[in-house]
Motif scaffolding. Structure first.
Motif, mmCIF file in Angstrom:
data_model
loop_
_atom_site.group_PDB
_atom_site.id
_atom_site.type_symbol
_atom_site.label_atom_id
_atom_site.label_comp_id
_atom_site.label_asym_id
_atom_site.label_seq_id
_atom_site.Cartn_x
_atom_site.Cartn_y
_atom_site.Cartn_z
ATOM 1 N N ARG A 39 -12.700 42.706 1.588
ATOM 2 C CA ARG A 39 -11.310 42.671 2.328
ATOM 3 C C ARG A 39 -10.248 42.712 1.433
ATOM 4 O O ARG A 39 -9.188 43.373 1.638
ATOM 5 N N VAL A 40 -10.431 42.029 0.199
ATOM 6 C CA VAL A 40 -9.111 42.361 -0.684
ATOM 7 C C VAL A 40 -8.944 43.834 -1.415
ATOM 8 O O VAL A 40 -7.882 44.132 -1.471
ATOM 9 N N ALA A 53 -7.682 45.898 1.320
ATOM 10 C CA ALA A 53 -6.332 45.928 1.256
ATOM 11 C C ALA A 53 -5.453 46.707 0.249
ATOM 12 O O ALA A 53 -4.250 47.254 0.525
ATOM 13 N N TYR A 54 -5.952 46.270 -0.797
ATOM 14 C CA TYR A 54 -5.624 46.888 -2.078
ATOM 15 C C TYR A 54 -5.488 48.472 -2.039
ATOM 16 O O TYR A 54 -4.318 49.141 -2.198
ATOM 17 N N ARG A 96 -1.713 43.008 14.101
ATOM 18 C CA ARG A 96 -2.117 42.553 12.926
ATOM 19 C C ARG A 96 -3.436 41.541 13.056
ATOM 20 O O ARG A 96 -4.455 41.831 12.319
ATOM 21 N N PHE A 97 -3.159 40.623 13.802
ATOM 22 C CA PHE A 97 -4.035 39.367 13.719
ATOM 23 C C PHE A 97 -5.358 39.843 14.420
ATOM 24 O O PHE A 97 -6.464 39.395 14.210
ATOM 25 N N ASP A 98 -5.040 40.550 15.206
ATOM 26 C CA ASP A 98 -6.449 41.187 16.198
ATOM 27 C C ASP A 98 -7.276 42.120 15.413
ATOM 28 O O ASP A 98 -8.428 41.922 15.182
ATOM 29 N N LEU A 119 -7.181 41.814 11.972
ATOM 30 C CA LEU A 119 -7.849 41.068 10.892
ATOM 31 C C LEU A 119 -9.145 40.244 11.427
ATOM 32 O O LEU A 119 -10.193 40.137 10.812
ATOM 33 N N THR A 120 -8.748 39.610 12.701
ATOM 34 C CA THR A 120 -9.988 38.993 13.398
ATOM 35 C C THR A 120 -11.149 39.814 13.725
ATOM 36 O O THR A 120 -12.190 39.363 13.299
ATOM 37 N N ALA A 168 -13.113 40.280 10.580
ATOM 38 C CA ALA A 168 -13.816 39.330 10.136
ATOM 39 C C ALA A 168 -15.033 39.055 11.079
ATOM 40 O O ALA A 168 -15.989 38.559 10.756
ATOM 41 N N LEU A 169 -14.939 39.635 12.309
ATOM 42 C CA LEU A 169 -16.093 39.598 13.269
ATOM 43 C C LEU A 169 -17.245 40.425 12.546
ATOM 44 O O LEU A 169 -18.312 40.367 12.666
ATOM 45 N N ALA A 222 -18.727 38.790 9.699
ATOM 46 C CA ALA A 222 -19.625 37.952 10.042
ATOM 47 C C ALA A 222 -20.840 38.235 10.512
ATOM 48 O O ALA A 222 -22.100 37.863 10.340
ATOM 49 N N TRP A 251 -14.173 43.158 22.930
ATOM 50 C CA TRP A 251 -13.419 43.781 21.763
ATOM 51 C C TRP A 251 -13.389 45.279 21.901
ATOM 52 O O TRP A 251 -12.869 46.123 20.961
#
Lengths: 204, 204
Positions: free
Chosen positions: A68-69, A72-73, A91-93, A95-96, A99-100, A103, A146
């Protein structure tokens, strides 16, 4: 940027797909690796104590991990226009959703370690089933609530999801997720035509 | 914001520490949970297919996970001043350090599942040793090349690290990491006095 790479790693693929999508793939120098969850690669451990790929090295060997890092870089290298990390209401959708996708991948990898790496006499069916249930519920959510979000634009969330689907095909090729998730299957077929996807097909 | 919570989860603790550090703890309504890696909590699965905590719910049940995403959200609620996610030259160092803290936690959790959850006859010593080696290398890096970065300010990277150290004390209390990592131990003692740390001590 140098990148400890493995052509079989779906997390490395996330990084490479992001690089192609943002047009910065030429800025990556690939370093080979021999990463594994039990026997770590000492060259990677010097920079990333978990020994996992992907791990990137910037000037002066400054390390950058995990996927992830690094994604983003790379996105930041390419500037704001065309970002795969929208900064507005989405944004947070996004990012979530990233994460899904991660996962689902984490659960896939734990299944693979259980079924391939662990000595056969020490395998625990309930563990495998518990992890695979996470994969299945994740696919159901991608097909359902989603779907509009992944298919609306090709962002960091979509990238994590395509790498998860690609990994299922690569390592769990007996698993027929397409017949039960037809919208997701059609979308995956379409985005698999992108150059970023074709250039990063898993091998190993 | 509602939050599926478990008082034993170090990832939930990351979220709660961030909330206290940013002064938004009053905006969190705690929801109980019964999360586990084999038997998932169906109430969580409805929102987060992995069934893991932390999982937050915004208006209209919009889900937000995992811990990194919720921490970033809480940080954004509190505004730019005092952010635990610096946007300048430090940005990717802090994010990498957050990933390092999370990697130590991931390895700790896999050790615990191996040593406590898995039936005794199915345990694999090499797996446990491989995960614990990641924890040990991580601690060495925190004592060494990362020490200035964690101790220079209390940011998202420091938060992930303190939650990992707190989890070692909580679940691996026989592990004497302090004598071999004296700078880290002194720093942990100091930051453990913060209100954010005292209000979020693990229980379970």
């Amino acid at each position: 940027m140098r990148l400890f790479h493995s052509p079989a790693s779906p997390y490395v693929r996330k990084v490479m797909v992001t690089a192609y999508e943002r047009g910065v793939e030429d800025q990556i120098e690939i370093l080979g690796s021999a990463a594994g969850p039990v026997k770590r690669d000492p060259e990677i451990v010097k920079h990333n104590s978990s020994g996992k790929v992907p791990c990137a090295l910037l000037e002066n060997d400054t390390p950058l991990f995990d996927s992830r890092v690094i994604c983003a870089y790379l996105d930041s290298l390419a500037g704001r226009e065309g970002t795969v990390y929208p900064q507005g209401a989405d944004r947070f959708d996004v990012l979530t959703l990233e994460a899904l996708g991660d996962a689902i991948l984490d659960a896939c990898l734990l299944c693979r370690y259980e079924a391939v790496l662990r000595p056969e006499s020490l395998r625990w069916d309930d563990w495998y089933a518990g992890q695979m249930a996470k994969v299945d519920s994740g696919l159901d959510d991608l097909e359902g609530k989603w779907f509009e979000r992944i298919s609306g634009a090709f962002h960091a969330g979509s990238i994590a999801v395509v790498c998860a689907l690609g990994y299922l095909d690569f390592r769990f090729s007996d698993k027929d997720w397409r017949s039960t998730h037809p919208k997701l299957a059609a979308w995956f077929a379409e985005v698999s035509e992108r150059r970023s996807m074709k250039e990063t097909l898993p091998k190993g």
